[in-house]
Design a protein around this motif. Structure first.
Motif, PDB file in Angstrom:
ATOM      1  N   PHE A 252       0.819  -1.204   0.000  1.00  0.00           N
ATOM      2  CA  PHE A 252       0.000   0.000   0.000  1.00  0.00           C
ATOM      3  C   PHE A 252       0.858   1.261   0.000  1.00  0.00           C
ATOM      4  O   PHE A 252       0.354   2.366  -0.057  1.00  0.00           O
ATOM      5  CB  PHE A 252      -0.909   0.021   1.242  1.00  0.00           C
ATOM      6  N   HIS A 253       2.170   1.072   0.096  1.00  0.00           N
ATOM      7  CA  HIS A 253       3.032   2.231   0.331  1.00  0.00           C
ATOM      8  C   HIS A 253       2.911   3.274  -0.783  1.00  0.00           C
ATOM      9  O   HIS A 253       3.095   2.972  -1.958  1.00  0.00           O
ATOM     10  CB  HIS A 253       4.497   1.807   0.516  1.00  0.00           C
ATOM     11  N   ASN A 254       2.591   4.475  -0.370  1.00  0.00           N
ATOM     12  CA  ASN A 254       2.465   5.631  -1.275  1.00  0.00           C
ATOM     13  C   ASN A 254       1.290   5.509  -2.261  1.00  0.00           C
ATOM     14  O   ASN A 254       1.138   6.336  -3.155  1.00  0.00           O
ATOM     15  CB  ASN A 254       3.779   5.864  -2.028  1.00  0.00           C
ATOM     16  N   LYS A 255       0.468   4.453  -2.095  1.00  0.00           N
ATOM     17  CA  LYS A 255      -0.694   4.296  -2.981  1.00  0.00           C
ATOM     18  C   LYS A 255      -1.851   5.158  -2.459  1.00  0.00           C
ATOM     19  O   LYS A 255      -2.028   5.299  -1.245  1.00  0.00           O
ATOM     20  CB  LYS A 255      -1.151   2.827  -3.000  1.00  0.00           C
ATOM     21  N   VAL A 256      -2.607   5.721  -3.383  1.00  0.00           N
ATOM     22  CA  VAL A 256      -3.796   6.471  -2.972  1.00  0.00           C
ATOM     23  C   VAL A 256      -4.955   5.481  -2.817  1.00  0.00           C
ATOM     24  O   VAL A 256      -5.356   4.817  -3.768  1.00  0.00           O
ATOM     25  CB  VAL A 256      -4.158   7.571  -3.992  1.00  0.00           C
ATOM     26  N   VAL A 257      -5.435   5.361  -1.584  1.00  0.00           N
ATOM     27  CA  VAL A 257      -6.525   4.427  -1.286  1.00  0.00           C
ATOM     28  C   VAL A 257      -7.818   5.216  -1.083  1.00  0.00           C
ATOM     29  O   VAL A 257      -7.869   6.115  -0.235  1.00  0.00           O
ATOM     30  CB  VAL A 257      -6.212   3.596  -0.023  1.00  0.00           C
ATOM     31  N   PHE A 258      -8.834   4.891  -1.855  1.00  0.00           N
ATOM     32  CA  PHE A 258     -10.157   5.475  -1.619  1.00  0.00           C
ATOM     33  C   PHE A 258     -10.890   4.546  -0.659  1.00  0.00           C
ATOM     34  O   PHE A 258     -11.230   3.418  -1.015  1.00  0.00           O
ATOM     35  CB  PHE A 258     -10.925   5.616  -2.938  1.00  0.00           C
ATOM     36  N   LEU A 259     -11.072   4.997   0.566  1.00  0.00           N
ATOM     37  CA  LEU A 259     -11.690   4.150   1.593  1.00  0.00           C
ATOM     38  C   LEU A 259     -13.128   4.606   1.838  1.00  0.00           C
ATOM     39  O   LEU A 259     -13.371   5.699   2.359  1.00  0.00           O
ATOM     40  CB  LEU A 259     -10.877   4.243   2.897  1.00  0.00           C
TER      41      LEU A 259
ATOM     42  N   ILE B 140      -6.389   2.255  -5.416  1.00  0.00           N
ATOM     43  CA  ILE B 140      -7.095   1.090  -4.866  1.00  0.00           C
ATOM     44  C   ILE B 140      -8.367   1.563  -4.167  1.00  0.00           C
ATOM     45  O   ILE B 140      -8.378   2.621  -3.527  1.00  0.00           O
ATOM     46  CB  ILE B 140      -6.223   0.335  -3.824  1.00  0.00           C
ATOM     47  N   TYR B 141      -9.415   0.740  -4.267  1.00  0.00           N
ATOM     48  CA  TYR B 141     -10.669   1.036  -3.577  1.00  0.00           C
ATOM     49  C   TYR B 141     -10.863   0.033  -2.435  1.00  0.00           C
ATOM     50  O   TYR B 141     -10.738  -1.178  -2.640  1.00  0.00           O
ATOM     51  CB  TYR B 141     -11.825   0.925  -4.565  1.00  0.00           C
ATOM     52  N   VAL B 142     -11.119   0.549  -1.253  1.00  0.00           N
ATOM     53  CA  VAL B 142     -11.400  -0.326  -0.109  1.00  0.00           C
ATOM     54  C   VAL B 142     -12.802  -0.020   0.414  1.00  0.00           C
ATOM     55  O   VAL B 142     -13.120   1.134   0.733  1.00  0.00           O
ATOM     56  CB  VAL B 142     -10.368  -0.128   1.032  1.00  0.00           C
ATOM     57  N   ASN B 143     -13.646  -1.043   0.490  1.00  0.00           N
ATOM     58  CA  ASN B 143     -15.001  -0.856   1.017  1.00  0.00           C
ATOM     59  C   ASN B 143     -15.065  -1.374   2.453  1.00  0.00           C
ATOM     60  O   ASN B 143     -14.901  -2.566   2.702  1.00  0.00           O
ATOM     61  CB  ASN B 143     -15.996  -1.615   0.135  1.00  0.00           C
ATOM     62  N   ASP B 144     -15.285  -0.445   3.381  1.00  0.00           N
ATOM     63  CA  ASP B 144     -15.440  -0.853   4.785  1.00  0.00           C
ATOM     64  C   ASP B 144     -16.830  -0.459   5.293  1.00  0.00           C
ATOM     65  O   ASP B 144     -17.050  -0.342   6.495  1.00  0.00           O
ATOM     66  CB  ASP B 144     -14.354  -0.195   5.651  1.00  0.00           C
ATOM     67  N   ALA B 145     -17.751  -0.252   4.355  1.00  0.00           N
ATOM     68  CA  ALA B 145     -19.076   0.273   4.698  1.00  0.00           C
ATOM     69  C   ALA B 145     -20.141  -0.805   4.513  1.00  0.00           C
ATOM     70  O   ALA B 145     -21.033  -0.679   3.673  1.00  0.00           O
ATOM     71  CB  ALA B 145     -19.379   1.494   3.837  1.00  0.00           C
TER      72      ALA B 145
ATOM     73  N   GLY C 202     -12.593  -3.904   3.481  1.00  0.00           N
ATOM     74  CA  GLY C 202     -11.971  -3.421   4.706  1.00  0.00           C
ATOM     75  C   GLY C 202     -12.137  -4.434   5.831  1.00  0.00           C
ATOM     76  O   GLY C 202     -12.889  -5.410   5.708  1.00  0.00           O
ATOM     77  N   LEU C 203     -11.432  -4.184   6.935  1.00  0.00           N
ATOM     78  CA  LEU C 203     -11.422  -5.157   8.034  1.00  0.00           C
ATOM     79  C   LEU C 203     -12.770  -5.261   8.739  1.00  0.00           C
ATOM     80  O   LEU C 203     -13.185  -6.348   9.158  1.00  0.00           O
ATOM     81  CB  LEU C 203     -10.330  -4.779   9.036  1.00  0.00           C
ATOM     82  N   LEU C 204     -13.479  -4.134   8.868  1.00  0.00           N
ATOM     83  CA  LEU C 204     -14.792  -4.162   9.506  1.00  0.00           C
ATOM     84  C   LEU C 204     -15.781  -4.929   8.630  1.00  0.00           C
ATOM     85  O   LEU C 204     -16.533  -5.778   9.121  1.00  0.00           O
ATOM     86  CB  LEU C 204     -15.289  -2.737   9.767  1.00  0.00           C
ATOM     87  N   LEU C 205     -15.758  -4.634   7.342  1.00  0.00           N
ATOM     88  CA  LEU C 205     -16.661  -5.334   6.420  1.00  0.00           C
ATOM     89  C   LEU C 205     -16.403  -6.843   6.484  1.00  0.00           C
ATOM     90  O   LEU C 205     -17.328  -7.651   6.544  1.00  0.00           O
ATOM     91  CB  LEU C 205     -16.475  -4.808   5.001  1.00  0.00           C
ATOM     92  N   GLU C 206     -15.143  -7.195   6.518  1.00  0.00           N
ATOM     93  CA  GLU C 206     -14.775  -8.609   6.585  1.00  0.00           C
ATOM     94  C   GLU C 206     -15.340  -9.260   7.856  1.00  0.00           C
ATOM     95  O   GLU C 206     -15.868 -10.372   7.829  1.00  0.00           O
ATOM     96  CB  GLU C 206     -13.254  -8.727   6.547  1.00  0.00           C
ATOM     97  N   GLN C 207     -15.233  -8.537   8.964  1.00  0.00           N
ATOM     98  CA  GLN C 207     -15.756  -9.087  10.219  1.00  0.00           C
ATOM     99  C   GLN C 207     -17.281  -9.172  10.222  1.00  0.00           C
ATOM    100  O   GLN C 207     -17.858 -10.114  10.757  1.00  0.00           O
ATOM    101  CB  GLN C 207     -15.303  -8.222  11.395  1.00  0.00           C
ATOM    102  N   GLU C 208     -17.925  -8.169   9.631  1.00  0.00           N
ATOM    103  CA  GLU C 208     -19.392  -8.178   9.544  1.00  0.00           C
ATOM    104  C   GLU C 208     -19.868  -9.412   8.759  1.00  0.00           C
ATOM    105  O   GLU C 208     -20.752 -10.133   9.200  1.00  0.00           O
ATOM    106  CB  GLU C 208     -19.908  -6.911   8.836  1.00  0.00           C
TER     107      GLU C 208
END
Ligand code: ADP
Ligand code: MG
Length: 390
Positions: free
Chosen positions: A12-19, A140-145, A168-174
């Motif tokens: 992820f280093h220096n990557k722009v992540v849309f969370l 990269i797109y991360v969905n935690d919603a 995302g980690l929350l989505l994964e846990q849900e």
């Protein structure tokens, strides 16, 4: 379950992540009155910060029809900054030149927080043009919603056309928690209450083969009483409930698993709370809670469960005289869930009721989602999970 998890991405280093997060918290006069969704989102944010991502965080807030100060996400950014103990730069736009310029200047580990996504009609419409604008500067797109994954909206659905996507980690846990309900250790006892049968019926239809009992309460149960020909007086019922209740009763296997309250607490015409059998409700009565005999009956089932899932209060718990059924059920579930059963609770009001018991820590999973949880468990479409989780 196959989850395209954040943890699988190496660099992820220096990557722009849309969370995409769901920080749709209740606000009063511009002040946040509850922040558990922001707290639940911290894990992914910290993970991405320490991985050196340049983090662009976006959420919706409420359902604005146009841009309005009351729906600005600025207070959410401020609360995140406090909880994170790190700088969070709020940008008063979701797309456009200011956002682009801010992203260009970002360094690894830095965070910018965008204005309400729903200030744009394109968000509601799942408009590919708006999605493309959101994706424009990201790698990269991360969905935690998880709580909005049942919606086909640009920042949870169309955006995935333009970016490599992960959970995302929350989505994964849900999703992991809900999978435990779909593949339950038995007995599985489902407790459903609240209002609006329409939102709960698919879950009952889909899950009944796996459930041992489905305990009903709240205004939901009134529809069943009415269908059975009982007087429900001034109680809350859904006008269009007859068809779904009829379907439930016609299905013998399903009907055998449905347990209805055997007593209720009504508010009578003098405004007093009275316990009655469901068949003795009067024309001026309003059913507002399940009664003590129902609580003991439900306790027997809850105490035998290995898996418990609860959505929807047993009554109008916001009124002190009618809170007992809901609070008793909350305590029973929390007590059983503390080690002896896997227990999950979801829904805005349901979680609020659990909090009144101060027993949150005993429940295995408190979902940040209401509608999305019901849709997922009911086998409905989850556009937000496409390409991310199966
Ligand atoms: P959740 O937000 O947890 O999914 P719902 O939105 O389905 O729950 O329903 C919650 C609301 O239902 C509560 O605000 C509660 O007051 C109301 N409710 C529950 N039982 C009754 C009842 N018998 N009569 C009127 N309202 C009720
Ligand atoms: Mg609700």
């Amino acid at each position: 379950m196959a989850i395209n998890s954040l943890k699988k991405i190496k660099n992820f280093h220096n990557k722009v992540v849309f969370l995409r997060v769901d920080f749709n918290e209740p606000l009063k006069n511009g002040k946040i009155i509850e922040d558990h969704k922001i707290r639940a989102g911290l894990e992914s944010i910290k993970f991405l910060m320490s991985a050196g991502a340049r983090l662009v965080i976006a959420t919706h807030l409420g359902e604005p029809v146009k841009q309005a100060a009351a729906f600005s996400t600025k207070p959410l950014a401020a609360r995140l900054k406090i909880l994170l103990k790190a700088p969070v730069k709020f940008i008063p736009q979701a797309v456009g030149s200011t956002v682009n310029a801010a992203i260009k200047k970002m360094k690894p580990g830095e965070i910018i927080f965008l204005e309400n996504l729903r200030f744009h009609q394109g968000e509601y419409d799942n408009d590919p043009k708006f999605a493309k604008e959101l994706a424009a500067n990201a790698d990269i797109y991360v969905n935690d919603a998880f709580a909005v994954c049942h919606r086909a909206q640009a920042s949870v659905s169309a955006i995935k056309k333009y970016l490599p996507s992960c959970a995302g980690l929350l989505l994964e846990q849900e999703v992991g928690a809900l999978q435990k309900i779909l593949k339950p250790k038995k007995p599985l006892v489902i407790i459903i209450g609240g209002a609006k049968i329409k939102t709960k019926a698919p879950l009952i239809s889909k899950l009944y083969p796996k459930a041992n009992q489905i305990l009903l309460g709240g205004a939901l149960a009134n529809n069943f009483f009415k269908f059975q020909g009982y007087e429900v007086g001034k109680s809350l019922v859904d006008d269009d409930s007859a068809a779904s209740v009829k379907k439930f009763f016609k299905n013998k296997k399903l009907a055998a698993k449905i347990i209805l309250p055997i007593d209720v607490v009504v508010k009578n015409k003098k405004g007093e709370a009275r316990v009655k059998k469901p068949q003795n409700v009067a024309k001026d009565d309003r059913i507002l809670d399940i009664g003590p005999a129902s609580i003991s009956l439900y306790a027997k089932y809850i105490k035998k469960a290995q898996t418990l899932a609860w959505n929807g209060p047993m009554g109008k718990f916001e009124e002190p005289s009618f809170k007992h059924g809901t609070l008793a059920v909350a305590r029973l579930i929390a007590s059983r869930a503390s080690g002896r059963a896997y227990g999950i609770i979801g829904g805005g009001e349901t979680v609020a009721a659990l909090k009144l018991t101060k027993m949150e820590e005993y429940v295995d999973w408190i979902s940040t989602a209401g509608g999305a949880m019901l849709t997922y468990l009911g086998g409905g479409k989850m556009p937000g999970l496409d390409k991310i989780a199966k």
